[in-house]
Design a protein around this motif. Sequence first.
Motif, PDB file in Angstrom:
ATOM      1  N   GLY A 127      51.069  11.041  36.615  1.00  0.00           N
ATOM      2  CA  GLY A 127      50.131  11.590  35.757  1.00  0.00           C
ATOM      3  C   GLY A 127      48.738  12.647  36.820  1.00  0.00           C
ATOM      4  O   GLY A 127      49.300  12.850  37.346  1.00  0.00           O
ATOM      5  N   PHE A 128      47.972  12.910  35.129  1.00  0.00           N
ATOM      6  CA  PHE A 128      46.887  14.035  36.038  1.00  0.00           C
ATOM      7  C   PHE A 128      46.026  13.565  36.527  1.00  0.00           C
ATOM      8  O   PHE A 128      44.993  14.383  37.120  1.00  0.00           O
ATOM      9  CB  PHE A 128      46.447  14.695  34.422  1.00  0.00           C
ATOM     10  CG  PHE A 128      47.684  15.374  33.788  1.00  0.00           C
ATOM     11  CD1 PHE A 128      47.598  16.823  34.415  1.00  0.00           C
ATOM     12  CD2 PHE A 128      48.205  14.727  32.724  1.00  0.00           C
ATOM     13  CE1 PHE A 128      49.198  17.625  33.464  1.00  0.00           C
ATOM     14  CE2 PHE A 128      48.824  15.653  32.109  1.00  0.00           C
ATOM     15  CZ  PHE A 128      49.769  17.088  32.617  1.00  0.00           C
ATOM     16  N   GLY A 129      45.745  12.328  36.510  1.00  0.00           N
ATOM     17  CA  GLY A 129      44.456  11.301  37.256  1.00  0.00           C
ATOM     18  C   GLY A 129      45.453   9.753  37.514  1.00  0.00           C
ATOM     19  O   GLY A 129      45.287   9.350  37.280  1.00  0.00           O
ATOM     20  N   GLY A 130      44.711   9.501  39.191  1.00  0.00           N
ATOM     21  CA  GLY A 130      44.768   8.388  39.798  1.00  0.00           C
ATOM     22  C   GLY A 130      44.346   7.281  39.034  1.00  0.00           C
ATOM     23  O   GLY A 130      42.789   7.762  39.122  1.00  0.00           O
ATOM     24  N   MET A 131      44.703   6.181  38.278  1.00  0.00           N
ATOM     25  CA  MET A 131      43.400   5.389  38.080  1.00  0.00           C
ATOM     26  C   MET A 131      43.443   3.888  38.739  1.00  0.00           C
ATOM     27  O   MET A 131      44.568   3.659  39.189  1.00  0.00           O
ATOM     28  CB  MET A 131      43.231   4.902  36.407  1.00  0.00           C
ATOM     29  CG  MET A 131      43.892   5.989  35.389  1.00  0.00           C
ATOM     30  SD  MET A 131      43.797   5.997  33.911  1.00  0.00           S
ATOM     31  CE  MET A 131      45.514   5.603  34.064  1.00  0.00           C
ATOM     32  N   PHE A 132      42.211   3.334  39.320  1.00  0.00           N
ATOM     33  CA  PHE A 132      42.145   1.913  39.566  1.00  0.00           C
ATOM     34  C   PHE A 132      41.470   1.423  39.052  1.00  0.00           C
ATOM     35  O   PHE A 132      40.117   1.574  38.964  1.00  0.00           O
ATOM     36  CB  PHE A 132      41.452   2.295  41.593  1.00  0.00           C
ATOM     37  CG  PHE A 132      42.018   1.473  42.242  1.00  0.00           C
ATOM     38  CD1 PHE A 132      43.048   1.234  43.051  1.00  0.00           C
ATOM     39  CD2 PHE A 132      40.731   0.627  42.420  1.00  0.00           C
ATOM     40  CE1 PHE A 132      42.821   0.311  44.165  1.00  0.00           C
ATOM     41  CE2 PHE A 132      41.257  -0.394  43.265  1.00  0.00           C
ATOM     42  CZ  PHE A 132      42.208  -0.422  44.193  1.00  0.00           C
ATOM     43  N   ALA A 133      41.234   0.298  38.837  1.00  0.00           N
ATOM     44  CA  ALA A 133      40.933  -0.974  38.302  1.00  0.00           C
ATOM     45  C   ALA A 133      40.117  -1.798  39.185  1.00  0.00           C
ATOM     46  O   ALA A 133      40.842  -3.154  39.877  1.00  0.00           O
ATOM     47  CB  ALA A 133      41.079  -1.946  37.296  1.00  0.00           C
ATOM     48  N   PRO A 134      38.889  -1.843  40.261  1.00  0.00           N
ATOM     49  CA  PRO A 134      38.336  -2.401  41.244  1.00  0.00           C
ATOM     50  C   PRO A 134      37.649  -3.941  40.699  1.00  0.00           C
ATOM     51  O   PRO A 134      37.302  -4.216  39.962  1.00  0.00           O
ATOM     52  CB  PRO A 134      37.116  -2.252  41.457  1.00  0.00           C
ATOM     53  CG  PRO A 134      36.716  -1.257  40.918  1.00  0.00           C
ATOM     54  CD  PRO A 134      38.408  -0.534  39.558  1.00  0.00           C
ATOM     55  N   ASP A 135      38.235  -4.838  41.614  1.00  0.00           N
ATOM     56  CA  ASP A 135      38.058  -6.347  41.801  1.00  0.00           C
ATOM     57  C   ASP A 135      36.688  -6.633  42.320  1.00  0.00           C
ATOM     58  O   ASP A 135      36.380  -6.525  43.474  1.00  0.00           O
ATOM     59  CB  ASP A 135      39.113  -7.022  42.175  1.00  0.00           C
ATOM     60  CG  ASP A 135      38.277  -8.791  42.008  1.00  0.00           C
ATOM     61  OD1 ASP A 135      37.797  -8.906  41.389  1.00  0.00           O
ATOM     62  OD2 ASP A 135      39.343  -9.374  42.568  1.00  0.00           O
TER      63      ASP A 135
END
Length: 347
Positions: free
Chosen positions: A44-52
Amino acid sequence: MKNSHSESYAAAGVDVTAGYESVERIKPMVESTYIPGVMGTLGGFGGMFAPDVAGMKKPVLVSGTDGVGTKLRLAQLMDKHDTIGIDCVAMCVNDIICGGAAPLFFLDYIACGKNDPARIAEIVTGITEGCRQSECALVGGETAEHPGLMPDDDYDVAGFSVGIVDEEKIIDGKRLAQGDVLIGLASTGVHSNGFSLVRKVLDVEHADLTSPVEQLGGKSLGEALLTPTRIYVKAIKALLKAGIDIHAVSHITGGGFYENVPRMMTDGLTARIRLDSFPKLPIFQLIQDKGNIPQRDMYNTFNMGIGMILALPAGQAQQALSVLADAGESAYAIGEVVSGANGVELV
């Protein structure tokens, strides 16, 4: 991707198909670093991360960026590229853990004269290993060909990491107090600093990098110098989980003790470090002997066997050493915090 090819761009020195091959080679390695929170996949164009952030009152993001410096020249001379990525990750995550922040994710940037997919995969092997050691995910990166700007075999590696900590748990030195004990965590060697001096003193361009050296315990010079930077993330996490009240942390990088230790001190307090309290690694004695380098310059350039220093209450020192031993770390009580304005005293 299969239809993407430019003969004109290839004639100018950039092979886009080699870039796609690199991505295919590294994809399984990258995915091996994924931890809860990673969203999407490579490409993808950007790395995504959803922190807990459950249980956190005020989450704070902490970031760090760094490269490997001229240690890269050793990797290139030895044609060994599978550990240099560990150094890149270590230089970033060791910085952000100093504030008590657990690394969440990492991104890399590799610039090269010519994209060699096999070599890029070797480099990423180290990067992914560093991410696994620090329990963070590799969520993206960039490989850039620079024909005409860099020789075909040349490359540079840099990266950055982002971590998270609850504001009330930030380690910032505010609770540092006279009488605190200083705990030193052993380094694995030169780590990733001072290599411009190392390369000059040891004349690595012409040195025998592969034969055993008695002074180094039978290791070759190249092996000793390329030993990856120790990653201390799990060790600090173990201490915090055990309830150790860490008051301040210093990552001993370029500038050695004299530059880095004062960064964790507060006004009116000094770290008094006993030089006989920890072993000095043979590689440093070799460098000092070969270059006839004064002791102060050695401790103002290199880690001298201690890669990280923690300040904590004296009453918790023995427990901390026990926790660190259980975590696989060699650690020593190397001094104490005293009244003074020098920031650091080596005695």
